[in-house]
Design an enzyme around this catalytic site. Structure first.
Site, PDB file in Angstrom:
ATOM      1  N   ASN A 125       0.810  -1.221   0.000  1.00 20.56           N
ATOM      2  CA  ASN A 125       0.000   0.000   0.000  1.00 20.56           C
ATOM      3  C   ASN A 125       0.845   1.273   0.000  1.00 20.56           C
ATOM      4  OD1 ASN A 125       1.015  -0.040   2.582  1.00 20.56           O
ATOM      5  ND2 ASN A 125      -0.933   0.430   3.601  1.00 20.56           N
ATOM      6  N   GLY A 126       2.187   1.136  -0.129  1.00 21.92           N
ATOM      7  CA  GLY A 126       3.057   2.304  -0.197  1.00 21.92           C
ATOM      8  C   GLY A 126       3.723   2.686   1.101  1.00 21.92           C
ATOM      9  N   GLU A 127       3.347   2.054   2.210  1.00 20.98           N
ATOM     10  CA  GLU A 127       4.008   2.338   3.478  1.00 20.98           C
ATOM     11  C   GLU A 127       5.478   1.902   3.419  1.00 20.98           C
ATOM     12  OE1 GLU A 127       1.907   0.591   6.697  1.00 20.98           O
ATOM     13  OE2 GLU A 127       0.055   1.725   6.336  1.00 20.98           O
ATOM     14  N   GLN A 179       8.637  27.387  -0.703  1.00 20.62           N
ATOM     15  CA  GLN A 179       7.462  27.818   0.068  1.00 20.62           C
ATOM     16  C   GLN A 179       7.924  28.279   1.447  1.00 20.62           C
ATOM     17  OE1 GLN A 179       3.985  25.205  -0.207  1.00 20.62           O
ATOM     18  NE2 GLN A 179       4.938  24.146  -1.941  1.00 20.62           N
ATOM     19  N   LYS A 199      12.964  41.263 -14.840  1.00 19.70           N
ATOM     20  CA  LYS A 199      11.762  40.631 -15.380  1.00 19.70           C
ATOM     21  C   LYS A 199      10.516  41.360 -14.919  1.00 19.70           C
ATOM     22  CE  LYS A 199      12.350  36.776 -13.406  1.00 19.70           C
ATOM     23  NZ  LYS A 199      12.163  35.392 -12.928  1.00 19.70           N
ATOM     24  N   ARG A 221       6.091  40.707 -15.228  1.00 16.37           N
ATOM     25  CA  ARG A 221       4.999  39.852 -15.705  1.00 16.37           C
ATOM     26  C   ARG A 221       4.100  40.648 -16.644  1.00 16.37           C
ATOM     27  NH1 ARG A 221       4.826  35.029 -13.472  1.00 16.37           N
ATOM     28  NH2 ARG A 221       5.955  34.677 -11.532  1.00 16.37           N
ATOM     29  N   ASP A 236      14.534  24.180 -12.331  1.00 17.85           N
ATOM     30  CA  ASP A 236      13.414  23.253 -12.223  1.00 17.85           C
ATOM     31  C   ASP A 236      12.915  22.907 -13.624  1.00 17.85           C
ATOM     32  OD1 ASP A 236      11.271  21.719 -11.538  1.00 17.85           O
ATOM     33  OD2 ASP A 236      10.338  23.177 -10.214  1.00 17.85           O
ATOM     34  N   THR A 237      11.994  23.691 -14.174  1.00 17.87           N
ATOM     35  CA  THR A 237      11.523  23.421 -15.532  1.00 17.87           C
ATOM     36  C   THR A 237      12.414  24.082 -16.575  1.00 17.87           C
ATOM     37  OG1 THR A 237      10.051  25.341 -15.518  1.00 17.87           O
ATOM     38  CG2 THR A 237       9.144  23.256 -14.729  1.00 17.87           C
ATOM     39  N   THR A 251      12.668  29.971 -16.595  1.00 11.50           N
ATOM     40  CA  THR A 251      13.245  31.254 -16.187  1.00 11.50           C
ATOM     41  C   THR A 251      14.670  31.405 -16.697  1.00 11.50           C
ATOM     42  OG1 THR A 251      11.878  31.382 -14.200  1.00 11.50           O
ATOM     43  CG2 THR A 251      13.905  32.656 -14.203  1.00 11.50           C
TER      44      THR A 251
END
Length: 324
Positions: free
Chosen positions: A45-47, A105, A201, A203, A233-234, A237
Site C-alpha cells: 500500500n506504499g508504506e 514555500q 523581469k 509579468r 526546475d523546468t 526562467t
C-alpha cells in the site's frame, strides 16, 4: 565504586536513504567509512519500512537523503529513518539534506497559504533530528525554521572555480537571472573579479502566469555571461534569461546552478537552448534523458564530507567557506 567509567571515545555512523545512493557512497568514500547496511522496502500500500542492520546506540549519526522525485516519498522515508535512530538510542542525529524540499514555500505570498519549508523543519525536529546540514537553501531564512543548529553549505566555491578555470576572466560577466539572486551573484563577482549584470523581469498583465523579460541591466555585449541560480526546475526562467542576454549581444552564456531539479519540460528546453554549458552539482540525481554533452555535473561530496568531519570533531563548518 559508585559508577561506571567509559573510554569517552566518540563513534560516527553514516546512514543513507534510497533517494540518491550514489552521492551517499561518494561521501562515505571521502570520509573513509561505509554506509551502514539498512533494510528498507515499501509495503503493497506504499508504506515504508526501515530497519538498521547495526546498533546505533550512543553514536553520532549522520543521515543523508536528498529530496528528489517522488519528493514526498523520500521526505517520509527520511522522517521514518530519523525516528528509527531516535528509538535506537543514537547520541545525536544530523540530517543531511543536499536539496531541501519545499524550500520555495518559505513565506506567505497570499492569505491562506502554508509555509511548507517551516513545516518540513518542524517534522524533522519532531522526528528526532538534532541538527540539519543543507546545501544552498533557497533563502537564508530557512535556517531559522529549525529549532537547533543548521549548517548551511555553499556550492559557490566549487562552481565558481570550475567556471573561472575554463574561461578568460577579463571577458566574464556574472549575471543574476532576477532580483532575488543579486546577493549571490555579488559573491561570484567578488570571487572571480568580474562585473555584475541583472536580468530584470516583469509579468505581462495580459497573460496569466507568463513572465516577460523586460531588460538587461549592465554591460553584456561581447561578454561571456555566467548566469547563476540556486536551482533549475523546468528551465523556463533560466532559458528566457539566457535568450535576453543573447538578444543584448552576449558572446556566450554559461548557466550554473547548485540543484538540477530538471522536471517537466526541462529536458527539451535545455537541449534546445543556445546556452553552451549548464554546470550543476550532484545534490540531486541527473535524469538519464538529461545526461547531455552540454550538462556538466560536479560532485558536492567532498564539500559535504568535510562539513560532516567538522561537525563530528566539534570543528568549524564556517571555516570551510572563509574567503581566500
Amino acid at each position: 565504586m559508585t559508577g561506571i567509567k567509559t573510554t569517552g571515545e566518540k563513534k560516527m555512523m553514516f546512514f543513507s536513504g534510497r533517494a540518491h545512493p550514489e552521492l551517499a557512497e561518494e561521501i562515505a568514500h571521502e570520509l573513509g567509512v561505509e554506509v551502514v547496511p539498512t533494510k528498507a522496502f515499501d509495503f503493497a500500500n506504499g508504506e515504508i519500512y526501515v530497519r538498521y542492520q547495526e546498533s546505533a546506540r550512543g553514536a553520532d549519526c549522520f543521515l543523508i537523503q536528498s529530496h528528489t522525485a517522488p519528493i514526498n516519498k523520500w521526505i517520509m522515508e527520511q522522517l521514518i529513518m530519523i525516528d528509527a535512530l531516535k528509538r535506537a538510542s543514537a547520541r545525536s542525529i544530523t540530517v543531511i539534506v543536499p536539496f531541501y524540499g519545499y524550500a520555495r514555500q518559505d513565506k506567505k505570498h497570499r492569505g491562506r497559504e502554508p509555509i511548507s519549508a517551516r513545516l518540513i523543519a518542524d517534522l524533522m525536529r519532531t522526528a528526532g533530528a538534532t541538527r540539519i546540514l543543507a546545501v544552498d537553501l533557497h533563502t537564508d531564512q530557512i535556517q531559522g525554521f529549525f529549532d537547533g543548529p543548521v549548517d548551511h553549505l555553499f556550492a559557490l566555491p566549487l562552481l565558481a572555480d570550475y567556471v573561472g578555470g575554463k574561461v578568460d576572466r577579463s571577458k566574464l560577466t556574472v549575471v543574476s537571472p532576477d532580483a532575488g539572486r543579486v546577493r549571490v551573484a555579488d559573491r561570484w563577482c567578488d570571487r572571480l573579479g568580474a562585473p555584475l549584470a541583472i536580468v530584470h523581469k516583469r509579468r505581462d498583465p495580459d497573460l496569466a502566469n507568463q513572465v516577460t523579460v523586460h531588460e538587461v541591466v549592465g554591460d553584456v555585449k561581447g561578454r561571456i555571461c555566467v548566469l547563476v541560480d540556486d536551482m533549475i526546475d523546468t528551465g523556463g526562467t533560466i532559458c528566457a534569461a539566457a535568450d535576453a542576454l543573447f538578444a543584448h549581444g552576449a558572446a556566450d552564456v554559461i548557466v550554473t546552478a547548485t540543484h538540477g531539479v530538471l522536471s517537466g519540460p526541462a529536458a527539451d528546453r535545455l537541449k534546445n537552448s543556445r546556452v553552451s554549458e549548464f554546470v550543476l552539482t550532484n545534490t540531486l540525481p541527473t535524469p538519464s534523458q538529461l545526461q547531455l554533452d552540454k550538462i556538466t555535473v560536479l560532485s558536492i561530496a567532498p564539500t559535504i564530507a568535510r562539513a560532516v568531519r567538522e561537525v563530528f570533531q566539534d570543528g568549524s563548518v564556517t571555516s570551510l567557506f572563509d574567503e581566500r
